[in-house]
Scaffold this active site. Structure first.
Site, PDB file in Angstrom:
ATOM      1  CG  ASP A  30      -1.956   1.051   1.233  1.00 51.22           C
ATOM      2  OD1 ASP A  30      -1.608   2.241   1.084  1.00 51.22           O
ATOM      3  OD2 ASP A  30      -3.136   0.713   1.378  1.00 51.22           O
ATOM      4  CG  ASN A  86     -11.821  -0.183   5.324  1.00 51.47           C
ATOM      5  OD1 ASN A  86     -12.028  -0.640   6.445  1.00 51.47           O
ATOM      6  ND2 ASN A  86     -10.732   0.500   5.021  1.00 51.47           N
ATOM      7  CD  GLN A  93     -14.838  -0.394  -1.078  1.00 49.77           C
ATOM      8  OE1 GLN A  93     -15.986  -0.576  -0.674  1.00 49.77           O
ATOM      9  NE2 GLN A  93     -14.309  -1.094  -2.067  1.00 49.77           N
ATOM     10  CG  HIS A  99      -8.698  -2.940  -1.028  1.00 51.17           C
ATOM     11  ND1 HIS A  99      -9.640  -2.230  -1.740  1.00 51.17           N
ATOM     12  CD2 HIS A  99      -8.460  -2.213   0.077  1.00 51.17           C
ATOM     13  CE1 HIS A  99      -9.934  -1.118  -1.087  1.00 51.17           C
ATOM     14  NE2 HIS A  99      -9.241  -1.092   0.028  1.00 51.17           N
ATOM     15  CG  HIS A 101      -6.240  -2.226   4.234  1.00 53.39           C
ATOM     16  ND1 HIS A 101      -5.506  -1.134   3.818  1.00 53.39           N
ATOM     17  CD2 HIS A 101      -7.501  -2.002   3.794  1.00 53.39           C
ATOM     18  CE1 HIS A 101      -6.302  -0.292   3.169  1.00 53.39           C
ATOM     19  NE2 HIS A 101      -7.514  -0.793   3.147  1.00 53.39           N
TER      20      HIS A 101
END
Ligand code: 5GP
Ligand code: ZN
Length: 139
Positions: A30, A86, A93, A99, A101
């Site tokens: 990220d 999220n 989000q 996705h 994390h």
């Protein structure tokens, strides 16, 4: 999907620091690096989030989490890890390609707080709510 930043990463049109890839999923660092090694795991197939995900995509995605989490822990020496997903803007989000994390944790005083408010439970209310949710679970 056109104009989806993560689809562009999957296609190689936008560079990323790739951590893992197979036919179904991809993982890359990220940009925000909330902590060192903060990684995103995504399905290659475009899907908005878990609320719109089918079981087979979920199997592909979530089955990869343990080995990715272990690799991340070994590589970084993290003590623990938050795994966060999220769904929709209200829940934080900001990229609308599903996705997960993986946020390695190193230090109790790193300033990251993931807190859920605790309420005094009313077991009658909880029972009714649980039954209501149970009745909505798809076959
Ligand atoms: P969300 O807020 O949707 O749960 O998380 C989206 C994450 O994607 C954010 O943590 C953000 O830093 C990350 N992100 C956004 N754009 C890019 C990008 O182009 N490359 C990478 N590697 N991460 C991105
Ligand atoms: Zn996409």
């Amino acid at each position: 999907m056109d104009n989806c930043i993560f689809c562009k990463i999957v296609a190689g049109d936008i560079p990323s620091s790739k951590v893992y890839e197979d036919d179904q999923v991809m993982a890359f660092l990220d940009l925000s690096q909330t902590t060192k090694g903060h990684t995103l795991l995504i399905p290659k197939k475009h899907v908005r989030n878990v609320l719109e995900m089918d079981e087979s995509t979920a199997q592909d995605l979530f089955a990869r989490l343990p080995k990715l989490a272990r690799a991340l822990q070994k590589a970084t020496g993290a003590v623990g890890m938050n795994i966060i997903n999220n769904n929709e803007e209200i829940a934080g989000q900001s990229v609308f390609h599903a996705h997960v994390h993986l946020v390695p944790r190193y230090d109790q005083n790193d300033g990251i707080k993931i807190e859920y408010t605790t309420h005094e439970p009313d077991f009658n209310v909880l029972g009714k709510l649980a039954a209501q949710i149970a009745s909505e679970v798809e076959e």
